[in-house]
Scaffold this motif. Structure first.
Motif, PDB file in Angstrom:
ATOM      1  N   GLU A  27       0.823  -1.208   0.000  1.00  0.00           N
ATOM      2  CA  GLU A  27       0.000   0.000   0.000  1.00  0.00           C
ATOM      3  C   GLU A  27       0.854   1.252   0.000  1.00  0.00           C
ATOM      4  OE1 GLU A  27      -3.994  -1.470   2.349  1.00  0.00           O
ATOM      5  OE2 GLU A  27      -2.206  -1.056   3.532  1.00  0.00           O
ATOM      6  N   ARG A  28       1.957   1.201   0.729  1.00  0.00           N
ATOM      7  CA  ARG A  28       2.829   2.367   0.759  1.00  0.00           C
ATOM      8  C   ARG A  28       3.473   2.593  -0.596  1.00  0.00           C
ATOM      9  NH1 ARG A  28       6.043   2.412   6.333  1.00  0.00           N
ATOM     10  NH2 ARG A  28       6.754   4.274   5.260  1.00  0.00           N
ATOM     11  N   ILE A  29       3.796   1.514  -1.280  1.00  0.00           N
ATOM     12  CA  ILE A  29       4.353   1.638  -2.630  1.00  0.00           C
ATOM     13  C   ILE A  29       3.329   2.300  -3.547  1.00  0.00           C
ATOM     14  CG2 ILE A  29       5.028   0.325  -4.667  1.00  0.00           C
ATOM     15  CD1 ILE A  29       6.373  -1.685  -2.711  1.00  0.00           C
ATOM     16  N   TRP A  30       2.086   1.868  -3.469  1.00  0.00           N
ATOM     17  CA  TRP A  30       1.035   2.470  -4.298  1.00  0.00           C
ATOM     18  C   TRP A  30       0.902   3.951  -3.991  1.00  0.00           C
ATOM     19  CZ3 TRP A  30      -2.962  -1.880  -2.941  1.00  0.00           C
ATOM     20  CH2 TRP A  30      -2.646  -3.025  -3.688  1.00  0.00           C
ATOM     21  N   GLN A  31       0.941   4.268  -2.709  1.00  0.00           N
ATOM     22  CA  GLN A  31       0.777   5.664  -2.296  1.00  0.00           C
ATOM     23  C   GLN A  31       1.887   6.534  -2.885  1.00  0.00           C
ATOM     24  OE1 GLN A  31       0.714   6.184   1.951  1.00  0.00           O
ATOM     25  NE2 GLN A  31       0.954   8.407   1.777  1.00  0.00           N
ATOM     26  N   VAL A  32       3.095   6.034  -2.818  1.00  0.00           N
ATOM     27  CA  VAL A  32       4.228   6.789  -3.362  1.00  0.00           C
ATOM     28  C   VAL A  32       4.057   7.001  -4.864  1.00  0.00           C
ATOM     29  CG1 VAL A  32       6.689   6.679  -3.873  1.00  0.00           C
ATOM     30  CG2 VAL A  32       5.860   6.060  -1.598  1.00  0.00           C
ATOM     31  N   ILE A  33       3.665   5.947  -5.568  1.00  0.00           N
ATOM     32  CA  ILE A  33       3.514   6.065  -7.018  1.00  0.00           C
ATOM     33  C   ILE A  33       2.391   7.048  -7.367  1.00  0.00           C
ATOM     34  CG2 ILE A  33       2.941   4.821  -9.133  1.00  0.00           C
ATOM     35  CD1 ILE A  33       4.338   2.384  -7.946  1.00  0.00           C
ATOM     36  N   HIS A  34       1.338   7.030  -6.585  1.00  0.00           N
ATOM     37  CA  HIS A  34       0.237   7.968  -6.801  1.00  0.00           C
ATOM     38  C   HIS A  34       0.702   9.409  -6.690  1.00  0.00           C
ATOM     39  CE1 HIS A  34      -3.602   6.240  -7.607  1.00  0.00           C
ATOM     40  NE2 HIS A  34      -3.497   5.345  -6.653  1.00  0.00           N
ATOM     41  N   ALA A  35       1.715   9.640  -5.904  1.00  0.00           N
ATOM     42  CA  ALA A  35       2.189  11.007  -5.644  1.00  0.00           C
ATOM     43  C   ALA A  35       3.053  11.550  -6.773  1.00  0.00           C
ATOM     44  CB  ALA A  35       2.955  11.043  -4.325  1.00  0.00           C
TER      45      ALA A  35
END
Length: 103
Positions: A7-15
């Motif tokens: 989830e943290r990886i997804w969050q970073v990519i979203h940013a």
DNA sequence: AAAGTGACCGATT
DNA sequence: GAATCGGCCACTT
């Protein structure tokens, strides 16, 4: 709930903003997983085709797309990036210019 | 169980 | 620039 690394990886990519890119290693580090670039690649490889995650903004540390040249997936990713006005020279993105750095 | 593989990276030679 | 090497780790053979 403690977020999963995935989830943290997804969050970073979203940013990552449109018109910028990041690298597998940088995403890993920002997600709290230094030296685990492969975890990011693994994560992306599991994404469904209809995912809203801007997976195309993640390229490798050489500024190149990590798919075989001229393959279907290679072209799809390159097209998406060019739509965001990211310039390729020799199938390579100039990271000095397009790498996203927070802060 | 052991070896190979992969949407990778940094340092070194 | 290119090639090698070790780090990293889930998955498949």
């Amino acid at each position: 709930m403690k977020p999963t690394y995935q989830e943290r990886i997804w969050q970073v990519i979203h940013a990552i903003p449109a018109g910028k890119v990041s690298t597998y290693g940088a995403v890993a580090t920002m997600a709290g997983l230094p030296r685990q670039a492969r975890a990011v690649g693994r994560c992306l490889s599991q994404l469904p085709g209809d995912s809203k995650i801007p997976w195309h903004r993640v390229i490798n540390a050489q500024g190149k797309i990590s798919f075989p040249l001229e393959s279907e997936r290679f072209c799809r990713q390159k097209n998406l990036l060019e739509e965001e006005l990211i310039i390729f020279s020799n199938n390579r993105v100039n990271l000095k210019q397009f790498l996203w750095r927070p802060g």
